[in-house]
Scaffold this motif. Structure first.
Motif, PDB file in Angstrom:
ATOM      1  N   PHE A   1       0.824  -1.215   0.000  1.00  0.00           N
ATOM      2  CA  PHE A   1       0.000   0.000   0.000  1.00  0.00           C
ATOM      3  C   PHE A   1       0.852   1.257   0.000  1.00  0.00           C
ATOM      4  N   ARG A   2       2.072   1.173   0.537  1.00  0.00           N
ATOM      5  CA  ARG A   2       2.933   2.364   0.568  1.00  0.00           C
ATOM      6  C   ARG A   2       3.426   2.696  -0.839  1.00  0.00           C
ATOM      7  N   THR A   3       3.691   1.642  -1.633  1.00  0.00           N
ATOM      8  CA  THR A   3       4.077   1.835  -3.037  1.00  0.00           C
ATOM      9  C   THR A   3       2.932   2.506  -3.805  1.00  0.00           C
ATOM     10  N   VAL A   4       1.729   2.016  -3.579  1.00  0.00           N
ATOM     11  CA  VAL A   4       0.584   2.551  -4.323  1.00  0.00           C
ATOM     12  C   VAL A   4       0.286   3.982  -3.883  1.00  0.00           C
ATOM     13  N   GLU A   5       0.429   4.255  -2.589  1.00  0.00           N
ATOM     14  CA  GLU A   5       0.237   5.634  -2.111  1.00  0.00           C
ATOM     15  C   GLU A   5       1.241   6.586  -2.755  1.00  0.00           C
ATOM     16  N   ALA A   6       2.499   6.134  -2.881  1.00  0.00           N
ATOM     17  CA  ALA A   6       3.527   6.986  -3.499  1.00  0.00           C
ATOM     18  C   ALA A   6       3.181   7.272  -4.953  1.00  0.00           C
ATOM     19  N   ALA A   7       2.639   6.276  -5.641  1.00  0.00           N
ATOM     20  CA  ALA A   7       2.237   6.469  -7.038  1.00  0.00           C
ATOM     21  C   ALA A   7       1.090   7.473  -7.137  1.00  0.00           C
ATOM     22  N   ALA A   8       0.159   7.400  -6.190  1.00  0.00           N
ATOM     23  CA  ALA A   8      -0.963   8.350  -6.188  1.00  0.00           C
ATOM     24  C   ALA A   8      -0.439   9.765  -5.926  1.00  0.00           C
ATOM     25  N   ARG A   9       0.507   9.885  -5.005  1.00  0.00           N
ATOM     26  CA  ARG A   9       1.092  11.209  -4.707  1.00  0.00           C
ATOM     27  C   ARG A   9       1.820  11.770  -5.921  1.00  0.00           C
ATOM     28  N   ALA A  10       2.379  10.898  -6.761  1.00  0.00           N
ATOM     29  CA  ALA A  10       3.095  11.351  -7.958  1.00  0.00           C
ATOM     30  C   ALA A  10       2.116  11.781  -9.058  1.00  0.00           C
ATOM     31  N   GLY A  11       0.823  11.644  -8.796  1.00  0.00           N
ATOM     32  CA  GLY A  11      -0.176  12.125  -9.752  1.00  0.00           C
ATOM     33  C   GLY A  11      -0.363  11.216 -10.951  1.00  0.00           C
ATOM     34  N   LEU A  12       0.038   9.958 -10.828  1.00  0.00           N
ATOM     35  CA  LEU A  12      -0.053   9.055 -11.975  1.00  0.00           C
ATOM     36  C   LEU A  12      -1.491   8.588 -12.203  1.00  0.00           C
ATOM     37  N   ASP A  13      -1.774   8.188 -13.445  1.00  0.00           N
ATOM     38  CA  ASP A  13      -3.084   7.616 -13.777  1.00  0.00           C
ATOM     39  C   ASP A  13      -3.087   6.097 -13.631  1.00  0.00           C
ATOM     40  N   PHE A  14      -1.903   5.471 -13.838  1.00  0.00           N
ATOM     41  CA  PHE A  14      -1.851   4.010 -13.718  1.00  0.00           C
ATOM     42  C   PHE A  14      -0.463   3.579 -13.258  1.00  0.00           C
ATOM     43  N   VAL A  15      -0.405   2.420 -12.612  1.00  0.00           N
ATOM     44  CA  VAL A  15       0.871   1.769 -12.320  1.00  0.00           C
ATOM     45  C   VAL A  15       0.719   0.278 -12.584  1.00  0.00           C
ATOM     46  N   ALA A  16       1.828  -0.330 -12.979  1.00  0.00           N
ATOM     47  CA  ALA A  16       1.898  -1.790 -12.984  1.00  0.00           C
ATOM     48  C   ALA A  16       2.849  -2.187 -11.860  1.00  0.00           C
ATOM     49  N   VAL A  17       2.363  -3.005 -10.947  1.00  0.00           N
ATOM     50  CA  VAL A  17       3.212  -3.521  -9.868  1.00  0.00           C
ATOM     51  C   VAL A  17       3.741  -4.873 -10.345  1.00  0.00           C
TER      52      VAL A  17
END
Ligand SMILES: [Zn+2]
Ligand SMILES: [Zn+2]
Length: 488
Positions: free
Chosen positions: A188-204
């Protein structure tokens, strides 16, 4: 009673229920029933038979909620209880890799399963019809996919910004704990960081595992502006490759009996409905970085969709993947260049790339897993090296009456013009590339925040593929994908 049920079932087969319509596919099993006061505070089983080879079961319950009727839901497999969502949810999904919160992921045994319905409330005189719809995923038939990913997070076609490569506690991601110890870093910390970076999508993309898919499923409803794409970094002795949205774990043991060649791996990836991208191909191999560079001989590129041209901060120099990518393009392969941070710590250890650097910007029909994957396949994609939130690079090649965007093919008839649209790069330079080489004469300064430039290309130079890079201070900042030029 039995005849009436049969008539209702036939009616349902003729007229799809709203739940089934939502999935836009017929259910593999569907049954309708009625709850009355006689069911108040009683349980009822809805049995259904699961054939061998099913990879995922998705169940949707819809019912008439008038008169405060409530129907709870859970499920048993032939051996054991697999979960319960009470009256909280109208659907759940179970597969070996992941399940809806409240349900246990794991093997899908063939045999008689039972949806367990509980009725905490049915008033005297009430009559509530319900429908239980069951969807099976098996082989290439993935009926339930729409229910798993949910509807697109954004329906509009456009440019979507994402990071396609990162790790968490499910492989070798780590971060500092509450008391400052380095520990496996929770997803969840990885996903939170991606949200803070303003991204629309991430692949984990954890190494050789799908163990993080279940956690992604739990996180997705909360992160309703950040599309979470399940990925795997297939990590072999001869190189790493990300695969995006596989329906199941893929055997990574290339060179062994099960997966003798890269071509065999590509077939397994395709069977899992995923696409494949070779990661950081130009990194060294050997004891310095075991299996990091791409060293498999005679790779068949037919089953490979993309190359990670920029891994983390490596956008130029011998360790960047751009030279490897351009060389494959020059061999005639069609491969989309993408980027990924390869982040292993969302708190960013010094010198490492934070999540979102680089950002891969994909033109997609919507913000959904299938649309982003189709967008990568389509190749109208550029790499934003610094991971800005607003830079843009659009290319349009025009010859005669035909035109093409990145990823497309343009048949050459007469002259060739390349139009380049750049946003957010004032002070930089546009450099036109043909077949991997910068064309010295075709370079132009960017003087406006939003600028269109036009270049006339020589026919002899343009046959093959053309693209453009936008530089600042001599360093690449926006890296375009190829437009393929077909010369008669
Ligand atoms: Zn790797
Ligand atoms: Zn990695």
């Amino acid at each position: 009673m039995r005849v009436r049920t049969l008539i209702l079932l036939l009616f349902l087969l003729a007229v799809a229920s709203p739940a089934a319509a939502e999935l836009a596919v017929p259910a593999d099993f569907q049954v309708m029933g009625v709850v009355t006061r006689a069911d108040h505070q009683h349980y009822r089983d809805v049995p259904f038979d699961v054939p061998a080879g099913v990879e995922r079961i998705t169940v949707i319950l819809s019912y008439d909620k008038a008169n405060k009727t409530v129907i709870d839901m859970g499920v048993r497999d032939p051996m054991a209880f697999r979960g319960w969502s009470g009256g909280t949810r109208d659907r759940f999904t179970i597969s070996p890799s992941d399940a809806s919160p409240g349900y246990l992921a794991g093997a899908i045994p063939a045999g008689r399963w039972r949806v367990v319905l509980g009725v905490p409330n049915a008033r005297a005189g009430s009559r509530s019809t319900y429908t239980v719809s069951v969807f099976f995923d098996r082989g290439k038939k993935r009926k339930a996919t729409a229910a798993i990913a949910g509807p697109p997070l954004n329906d509009a076609p456009g440019w979507y910004r994402g990071d396609l490569h990162m790790h968490d506690a499910n492989s070798d991601g780590s971060c500092l704990s509450q008391s400052g110890k380095r520990v496996p870093c929770p997803l969840f910390r990885t996903v939170e960081a991606a949200a803070r970076a303003g991204l629309d999508f991430v692949a984990v993309t954890d190494h050789n595992t799908v163990a993080h898919f279940g956690a992604l499923r739990e996180l997705q409803p909360w992160f309703d502006r950040l599309l979470l794409i399940p990925g795997v970094e297939v990590t072999t002795f001869g190189g790493h490759a990300n695969i995006f949205a596989p329906s199941h774990v893929v055997d990574f043991r290339v060179g062994g009996k099960q997966v003798p060649t890269v071509a065999a791996l590509e077939r397994k990836v395709a069977e899992a409905g995923a696409i494949m991208s070779i990661n950081h191909p130009a990194l060294p191999s050997g004891e310095l970085c075991m299996g990091c560079g791409w060293t498999w001989p005679a790779t068949d590129y037919a089953g490979i969709t993309a190359i990670e041209a920029v891994n983390g901060t490596m956008a130029e120099g011998p360790l960047a993947g751009i030279g490897f990518w351009y060389a494959r393009l020059n061999e005639g392969h069609r491969l989309t260049g993408i980027g990924g941070s390869d982040n292993h710590d969302p708190d960013m250890s010094p010198g490492k790339a934070p999540i979102g650097r680089p950002t891969t910007v994909v033109h997609a029909e919507s913000l959904s897993t299938s649309a982003i994957i189709d967008g990568i396949r389509g190749g109208n994609v550029f790499i934003d090296v610094d991971g800005s939130r607003d830079r843009l690079l659009e290319l349009q090649a025009v010859s005669g009456t035909a035109s093409a965007a990145m990823g497309q093919t343009l048949p050459l008839s007469g002259s060739l013009e390349l139009k380049v649209h750049v946003v957010g790069m004032s002070g930089g330079n546009i450099q036109v590339i043909a077949n991997g080489s910068p064309l010295g004469a075709l370079r132009a300064p960017v003087t406006m925040a939003d600028q269109w430039s036009s270049f006339a290309l020589d026919r002899a130079m343009a046959c093959g593929w053309i693209s453009a890079t936008v530089l600042a201070g001599g360093h690449p900042k926006l890296i375009g994908n190829p437009i393929y030029i077909r010369c008669a």
